[in-house]
Design an enzyme around this catalytic site. Structure first.
Site, PDB file in Angstrom:
ATOM      1  N   GLN A  11     -86.208  50.164 -29.592  1.00  0.00           N
ATOM      2  CA  GLN A  11     -85.569  51.154 -30.464  1.00  0.00           C
ATOM      3  C   GLN A  11     -85.196  52.439 -29.726  1.00  0.00           C
ATOM      4  O   GLN A  11     -85.198  53.514 -30.292  1.00  0.00           O
ATOM      5  CB  GLN A  11     -86.441  51.457 -31.693  1.00  0.00           C
ATOM      6  CG  GLN A  11     -86.533  50.250 -32.630  1.00  0.00           C
ATOM      7  CD  GLN A  11     -87.049  50.587 -34.020  1.00  0.00           C
ATOM      8  OE1 GLN A  11     -87.833  51.504 -34.185  1.00  0.00           O
ATOM      9  NE2 GLN A  11     -86.597  49.826 -35.009  1.00  0.00           N
TER      10      GLN A  11
ATOM     11  N   MET B 279     -56.099  51.075 -51.799  1.00  0.00           N
ATOM     12  CA  MET B 279     -55.173  51.881 -51.015  1.00  0.00           C
ATOM     13  C   MET B 279     -54.550  51.042 -49.899  1.00  0.00           C
ATOM     14  O   MET B 279     -53.374  51.199 -49.569  1.00  0.00           O
ATOM     15  CB  MET B 279     -55.902  53.096 -50.441  1.00  0.00           C
ATOM     16  CG  MET B 279     -54.988  54.121 -49.806  1.00  0.00           C
ATOM     17  SD  MET B 279     -53.725  54.718 -50.951  1.00  0.00           S
ATOM     18  CE  MET B 279     -54.446  56.283 -51.469  1.00  0.00           C
TER      19      MET B 279
END
Lengths: 174, 565
Positions: B113, B470
């Site tokens: 991580q 859109m």
């Protein structure tokens, strides 16, 4: 179209890790080109002074200085192109120099007030300081002998006379 | 006082007046979370995904004018913040993000991580820090908040290695910030302000264009005074909507790509454009060379880099909008501009883009109109991005300052639900509505859980056309209706989905159901989801195609429109 020219910009920046990345990243993402860049310590211990040469029209270069100034670790920015400047670059040139042509090369070096800083059996390293034109001319003259390696620093620049680019003084306000 | 790094962060947050933060823990940030119970004044709202923490902090900041705070762990926690930070950066929103980092001895070793968080977020934050010395934490925290909120606001990220959070050292919070490279200019240049006043006095056809800067600096009254004193019509950018009351006689709405045709045409005819707290974004200008071709431009903004960036400026004024307008209002002369206002009114009659079509079908514009009507135009509206966003900008009559929250610059779909959570936490006194599309809603709909868990009564209006509307519209106009990858044929049942979260869900399929559904949502005390199943192929008009000018504007056929103002 506004004329495109080389602009000399100096900046005082915090001497902290990552400053150069921030500046380089800003230039990259906004599509500006750095022709030359020099960084080093300056008279204030916690600051560095940078000299950029940026090619562009006046509006582009104005944006460059403003965008530079926006960075939190950039303390002062100045486009000093229009001022009376001392500009210097340094170059190291390794040139082929067999005995037959060595004296000829040494003559050229003398004319340019350059220095020979290393001598090997068949090559020399020449150190030259000056403005861009001077270094270009020397390189042109050395080219026929065979330049094996060349390294040039970026331009460093300072305004002549009393004007200074200081932490609180002259420069881009904003 | 000796504290651990984690305690120092909390102590700093407390001293900065932080009341709430949005976050999600993980290994590297855990030492911070474990000291939180020692600071009960710091409320933490646990989200379902770090992107939502970032957008919630953003929504909180926009709604309250205070700095929003989000927290995430290292690696994926930090990368999940990226969209939210970019949103806040583009829209000048003060956010402080705190991320955990792997311990110092593991940095650069591709640890579990680990990610180069400051590297990744460098171009999308105003500034960021990797804290390598615990003793630096108080100064860095102080600076982070200062940089985030001063000048042109923006997000600041503070990345803290785990072992910095656990190390103990002396805590002393600095009183002041000393940043040589960050000294915003707030007072406008007096000569420039006088020059602007002169230009306003000389102008025959002036237009004020108000942007987000008016809202950020709280210059609602000052803007109104300027407009009224010199009788200048006001257009607002998308983020400037709600910087000026839409019911005002001088209000002209939003110009630009999907703006009011008359507002766009007024700019085209103007001889003076007064830009206040904005950046002349391409959705406003269209082709820059054809933008406001007859106008001289006064540009007021706190960020000097915005002046002259997109549009050539005749009078640049760098400063805080509120302070500049106060001075400018003293110099501006009373004027009437009767002829110009009559011309503008005529433009409005000839190009009535603020009207909607009379039909029995359930069209999205009608839903927005009714929402506006039934909330009295006084709710905080948080929109997603797309057609519904433009319809909200066109047809919702915002009556109060700072009541539209929308992702303008980045245009991040999925912004609305988490940002509304942040807005509702910051402004519990005001009803908060989201206006969503079915596409964007599904990007962050997991945050319904956060709403329910924390009793945050956001009302969600989904304008559901089963399309990425859109994009479909672009395919309709410019790609011969070739609807590639824009149709959602298997949307979930949003009512059942709401119910799965324990939230009241309502479905509206007919025009007559719109008003009762909205009323029911208003009366219901908790969160509500309304699925408005609207006409699928409704288009947003007018439209200035990307990179074109006012002359190329596409308007809906006039005969199909009726007055509903």
């Amino acid at each position: 179209m506004a004329p495109v020219a080389d602009h000399t910009i100096t900046a005082l920046v915090e001497d902290k890790p990552g400053v150069l990345t921030r500046i380089a990243s800003m230039f990259r993402r906004r599509g500006y080109n750095i022709s030359s860049l020099a960084v080093g310590h300056c008279e204030v211990p916690s600051l560095s002074r940078m000299t950029f040469v940026v090619r562009g029209d006046d509006a582009t270069v104005e944006q460059v200085t403003k965008q530079l100034y926006k960075l939190v670790e950039v303390v002062r920015v100045s486009d000093i192109s229009s001022e009376n400047l001392v500009c210097r670059e340094l170059a190291l040139v390794r040139v082929k120099a067999p005995a037959a042509v060595r004296s000829e090369i040494i003559q050229i070096v003398d004319i340019f007030r350059a220095n020979i800083v290393d001598v090997a059996p068949d090559s020399l390293i020449i150190e030259v300081t000056g403005d861009v034109d001077k270094i270009d001319s020397l390189c042109n003259l050395l080219k026929p002998f065979g330049i094996k390696e060349m390294m040039r620093t970026g331009r460093v620049a300072m305004t002549r006379g009393a004007a200074m680019v200081e932490e609180n003084g002259h420069g881009q306000a904003g | 006082m000796k504290l651990t790094g984690a305690q120092m962060v909390c102590e700093s947050l407390r001293r900065e007046g932080v009341e709430v933060m949005f976050g999600l823990p993980g290994g590297a940030i855990l030492p911070f979370y474990q000291v939180l119970p020692q600071y009960p004044q710091l409320r933490h709202i646990l989200v379902r995904h770090e992107q939502a923490a970032g957008h919630a902090a953003d929504g909180y900041a926009r709604a309250t004018g205070r700095v929003g705070v989000c927290v995430a762990t290292s690696g994926p926690g930090a990368t999940n913040l990226v969209t939210a930070l970019a949103t806040a950066m583009m829209d000048s929103v003060p956010v402080v993000a705190i991320t955990g980092q792997v311990p110092r001895n593991l940095i650069g070793r591709d640890a579990f991580q680990e990610t180069d968080t400051t590297g990744i977020t460098l171009p999308i934050t105003k500034h960021n820090y990797l804290v390598m010395e615990t003793a630096d934490l108080p100064r860095v925290m102080k600076e982070a908040f200062y940089v985030a909120r001063t000048g042109r606001p923006g997000p600041v990220l503070v990345d803290i290695p785990k072992d910095v959070l656990t190390e103990t050292t002396e805590f002393e919070y600095p009183e002041e910030v000393s940043l040589r490279g960050h000294r915003p200019v707030l007072e406008g240049h007096p000569q420039m302000i006088k020059k602007a006043a002169r230009l306003i006095a000389e102008a025959k056809r002036p237009v004020i264009m108000a942007g987000h800067g008016v809202i950020i600096s709280g210059a609602w009254e000052e803007l109104r005074e300027l407009a009224e004193k010199a009788q200048v019509p006001v257009v607002t950018t998308l983020l400037g909507i709600s910087s000026f009351p839409s019911s005002h006689i001088l209000s002209m709405g939003m110009p630009g790509m999907h703006g009011m045709a008359y507002a766009t045409l007024a700019i085209d005819r103007a001889d003076l454009l007064i830009g206040v707290g904005l950046r002349f974004d391409d959705r406003i200008t269209g082709r820059v060379s054809a933008f406001a071709p007859r106008a001289r431009v006064v540009h007021i903004d706190v960020d000097p880099a915005e002046i002259g960036k997109n549009v050539k400026v005749h009078v640049p004024i760098v400063g805080d909008v509120k302070r500049v307008l106060r001075v400018l209002n003293r110099h501006v002369e009373q004027a009437t501009h009767t002829e110009w206002l009559r011309e503008v009114e005529e433009l409005r009659r000839e190009h009535p883009s603020d009207t909607i079509r009379e039909t029995d079908k359930l069209i999205p514009q009608y839903v927005i109109r009714q929402l506006s009507e039934l909330t009295g135009g006084k709710a905080i509206v948080v929109t997603g991005v797309g057609q519904h966003q433009m319809w909200a900008a066109q047809h919702f009559a915002f009556k109060e300052a700072n009541t539209l929250i929308t992702s303008g610059g980045l245009g991040a779909m999925g912004f609305e639900t988490p940002a509304a959570i942040g807005a509702a936490v910051g402004r519990p006194d005001v009803p908060v509505w989201t206006i969503s599309g079915d596409g964007g809603f599904q990007m962050t709909m997991y945050e319904l859980a956060t709403m329910m868990e924390n009793d945050i009564p956001v009302k969600v209006a989904i304008i559901n056309n089963n399309f990425l509307g859109m994009v479909r519209q672009l395919q309709d106009f410019f790609y011969q209706k070739s609807y590639v990858a824009t149709g959602y044929t298997h949307n979930p049942d949003f009512v059942k989905l709401a119910e799965a979260y324990g939230i009241l869900g309502l479905r509206v399929t007919d025009k007559v159901q719109v008003v009762p559904a909205i009323q029911r949502a208003i009366e219901h005390s908790g969160p509500v989801v309304i699925d408005f199943m609207v006409e699928p192929e409704e288009n947003v008009y007018p439209m200035v195609p990307s990179g074109e000018s006012a002359a190329e504007m596409i308007e809906e056929k006039l005969e199909e429109r009726v007055w509903l103002r």
